[in-house]
Motif scaffolding. Structure first.
Motif, PDB file in Angstrom:
ATOM      1  N   GLN A  55     -14.883   6.631  14.457  1.00 48.14           N
ATOM      2  CA  GLN A  55     -16.257   6.151  13.753  1.00 48.14           C
ATOM      3  C   GLN A  55     -15.798   4.941  12.703  1.00 48.14           C
ATOM      4  N   GLU A  56     -14.951   4.549  12.137  1.00 44.85           N
ATOM      5  CA  GLU A  56     -15.110   3.637  11.320  1.00 44.85           C
ATOM      6  C   GLU A  56     -13.935   3.463  10.960  1.00 44.85           C
ATOM      7  N   ILE A  57     -13.319   1.912  11.251  1.00 51.45           N
ATOM      8  CA  ILE A  57     -11.450   1.839  10.213  1.00 51.45           C
ATOM      9  C   ILE A  57     -11.688   0.919   9.126  1.00 51.45           C
ATOM     10  N   ARG A  58     -11.079   1.757   8.072  1.00 52.54           N
ATOM     11  CA  ARG A  58     -11.419   0.847   6.713  1.00 52.54           C
ATOM     12  C   ARG A  58     -10.090   0.007   7.283  1.00 52.54           C
ATOM     13  N   ILE A  59     -10.369  -1.098   6.238  1.00 48.27           N
ATOM     14  CA  ILE A  59      -9.070  -1.853   5.735  1.00 48.27           C
ATOM     15  C   ILE A  59      -8.474  -2.140   4.852  1.00 48.27           C
ATOM     16  N   ASN A  60      -7.769  -1.897   3.553  1.00 48.78           N
ATOM     17  CA  ASN A  60      -7.026  -1.632   2.480  1.00 48.78           C
ATOM     18  C   ASN A  60      -6.115  -2.935   3.206  1.00 48.78           C
ATOM     19  N   PHE A  61      -6.556  -4.014   2.252  1.00 42.03           N
ATOM     20  CA  PHE A  61      -5.618  -5.799   1.506  1.00 42.03           C
ATOM     21  C   PHE A  61      -6.156  -5.592  -0.042  1.00 42.03           C
ATOM     22  N   VAL A  82      -5.832  -7.904  12.569  1.00 39.72           N
ATOM     23  CA  VAL A  82      -6.383  -6.415  12.317  1.00 39.72           C
ATOM     24  C   VAL A  82      -7.718  -5.841  13.342  1.00 39.72           C
ATOM     25  N   PHE A  83      -8.305  -7.140  13.958  1.00 36.68           N
ATOM     26  CA  PHE A  83      -9.891  -7.072  14.978  1.00 36.68           C
ATOM     27  C   PHE A  83      -8.722  -6.802  16.446  1.00 36.68           C
ATOM     28  N   SER A  84      -7.789  -7.770  16.592  1.00 37.59           N
ATOM     29  CA  SER A  84      -6.540  -7.404  17.767  1.00 37.59           C
ATOM     30  C   SER A  84      -6.395  -5.953  18.150  1.00 37.59           C
ATOM     31  N   ALA A  85      -6.108  -5.430  16.983  1.00 36.04           N
ATOM     32  CA  ALA A  85      -5.311  -4.436  16.812  1.00 36.04           C
ATOM     33  C   ALA A  85      -6.130  -2.571  16.997  1.00 36.04           C
ATOM     34  N   VAL A  86      -7.068  -3.689  16.483  1.00 37.06           N
ATOM     35  CA  VAL A  86      -8.042  -1.497  16.121  1.00 37.06           C
ATOM     36  C   VAL A  86      -9.015  -2.082  17.559  1.00 37.06           C
ATOM     37  N   THR A 110       3.989  -3.581   4.740  1.00 41.05           N
ATOM     38  CA  THR A 110       3.535  -2.229   4.603  1.00 41.05           C
ATOM     39  C   THR A 110       2.191  -2.013   5.778  1.00 41.05           C
ATOM     40  N   VAL A 111       2.062  -1.471   6.837  1.00 43.92           N
ATOM     41  CA  VAL A 111       1.531  -0.440   6.929  1.00 43.92           C
ATOM     42  C   VAL A 111       1.145   1.130   7.599  1.00 43.92           C
ATOM     43  N   LEU A 112       0.196   1.592   7.025  1.00 48.49           N
ATOM     44  CA  LEU A 112      -0.185   2.411   5.721  1.00 48.49           C
ATOM     45  C   LEU A 112      -1.305   3.067   6.850  1.00 48.49           C
ATOM     46  N   LEU A 113      -0.637   4.407   7.262  1.00 50.61           N
ATOM     47  CA  LEU A 113      -2.117   5.459   7.435  1.00 50.61           C
ATOM     48  C   LEU A 113      -2.219   6.411   6.008  1.00 50.61           C
ATOM     49  N   LYS A 114      -3.723   6.205   5.094  1.00 43.64           N
ATOM     50  CA  LYS A 114      -3.939   6.286   4.186  1.00 43.64           C
ATOM     51  C   LYS A 114      -4.571   7.968   4.320  1.00 43.64           C
ATOM     52  N   ARG A 115      -5.903   7.687   5.624  1.00 45.14           N
ATOM     53  CA  ARG A 115      -6.222   8.948   5.741  1.00 45.14           C
ATOM     54  C   ARG A 115      -7.240   8.925   6.730  1.00 45.14           C
ATOM     55  N   VAL A 116      -7.592   9.954   7.159  1.00 42.55           N
ATOM     56  CA  VAL A 116      -8.364  10.162   8.126  1.00 42.55           C
ATOM     57  C   VAL A 116      -9.015  11.508   8.254  1.00 42.55           C
ATOM     58  N   ASP A 117     -10.484  10.945   8.318  1.00 50.60           N
ATOM     59  CA  ASP A 117     -11.491  12.213   7.918  1.00 50.60           C
ATOM     60  C   ASP A 117     -12.147  12.686   9.565  1.00 50.60           C
ATOM     61  N   VAL A 123     -10.833   6.155   9.407  1.00 51.30           N
ATOM     62  CA  VAL A 123      -9.484   6.187   9.833  1.00 51.30           C
ATOM     63  C   VAL A 123      -9.445   5.373   7.791  1.00 51.30           C
ATOM     64  N   GLU A 124      -8.569   5.296   7.488  1.00 54.62           N
ATOM     65  CA  GLU A 124      -8.374   4.073   6.443  1.00 54.62           C
ATOM     66  C   GLU A 124      -7.062   4.154   6.543  1.00 54.62           C
ATOM     67  N   LEU A 125      -6.709   2.429   6.543  1.00 51.11           N
ATOM     68  CA  LEU A 125      -5.455   2.123   6.749  1.00 51.11           C
ATOM     69  C   LEU A 125      -5.300   1.516   5.331  1.00 51.11           C
ATOM     70  N   SER A 126      -4.073   0.709   4.994  1.00 51.20           N
ATOM     71  CA  SER A 126      -3.755  -0.251   4.243  1.00 51.20           C
ATOM     72  C   SER A 126      -2.671  -1.192   4.504  1.00 51.20           C
ATOM     73  N   ILE A 127      -2.893  -1.990   3.687  1.00 51.56           N
ATOM     74  CA  ILE A 127      -1.768  -3.302   4.878  1.00 51.56           C
ATOM     75  C   ILE A 127      -1.453  -3.941   3.020  1.00 51.56           C
ATOM     76  N   SER A 128       0.399  -4.479   3.500  1.00 51.35           N
ATOM     77  CA  SER A 128       0.194  -4.777   2.674  1.00 51.35           C
ATOM     78  C   SER A 128       1.277  -6.331   2.857  1.00 51.35           C
ATOM     79  N   PRO A 129       1.260  -7.620   2.189  1.00 45.76           N
ATOM     80  CA  PRO A 129       2.726  -8.645   2.456  1.00 45.76           C
ATOM     81  C   PRO A 129       3.707  -8.419   1.812  1.00 45.76           C
TER      82      PRO A 129
END
Length: 135
Positions: A55-61, A82-86, A110-117, A123-129
């Motif tokens: 229902q929701e995808i949270r992206i952490n930059f 992000v918009f294209s991928a999700v 780095t692109v990580l799956l941090k949490r799935v509820d 779904v929460e993703l973390s992306i770092s440059p």
């Protein structure tokens, strides 16, 4: 979908499973229900969990990336990627494709799956440059 068969490993059974999966767009798992073992049950549960809706995808930059001006090239690159991928993510099983797509994006280290509820469909993703990009 469980496809009960006395010969779940047989080529004919696997072909039927593939046809059903393509027709109904759901996983079809061939099993011998009378001889199921713990690993069979675990596989079934994993497939069921992958079908939960997102229902929701949270992206952490990093905070500094979010502070860049709206037209900044790096921010736009991240937002477009992000918009294209999700946009195609509907179920938990779709998240892996989004992660793979984001992992190939330039300037995403780095692109990580941090949490799935599963209960909330979040779904929460973390992306770092890359480390040297900030300086």
């Amino acid at each position: 979908v469980l496809l009960n068969s006395t010969h779940p490993q047989a080529e004919e059974t696997r072909q039927i499973a593939l046809e059903l999966s393509e027709r109904y767009l759901v996983p079809v798992i061939p099993v011998d229900c009378l001889r199921m073992e713990q690993n069979d049950v675990a596989q079934i549960i994993q497939e069921i969990l992958k079908m939960f809706p997102v229902q929701e995808i949270r992206i952490n930059f990093p905070a500094w990336l979010e502070e860049l001006a709206l037209g900044h090239w790096l921010r736009e690159t991240y937002e477009r990627a992000v918009f294209s991928a999700v946009e195609r993510v509907e179920k938990v099983k779709d998240v892996d494709q989004a992660l793979d797509l984001l992992s190939t994006t330039e300037n995403m280290d780095t692109v990580l799956l941090k949490r799935v509820d599963l209960g909330q469909g979040v779904v929460e993703l973390s992306i770092s440059p890359p480390p040297g990009l900030f300086y």
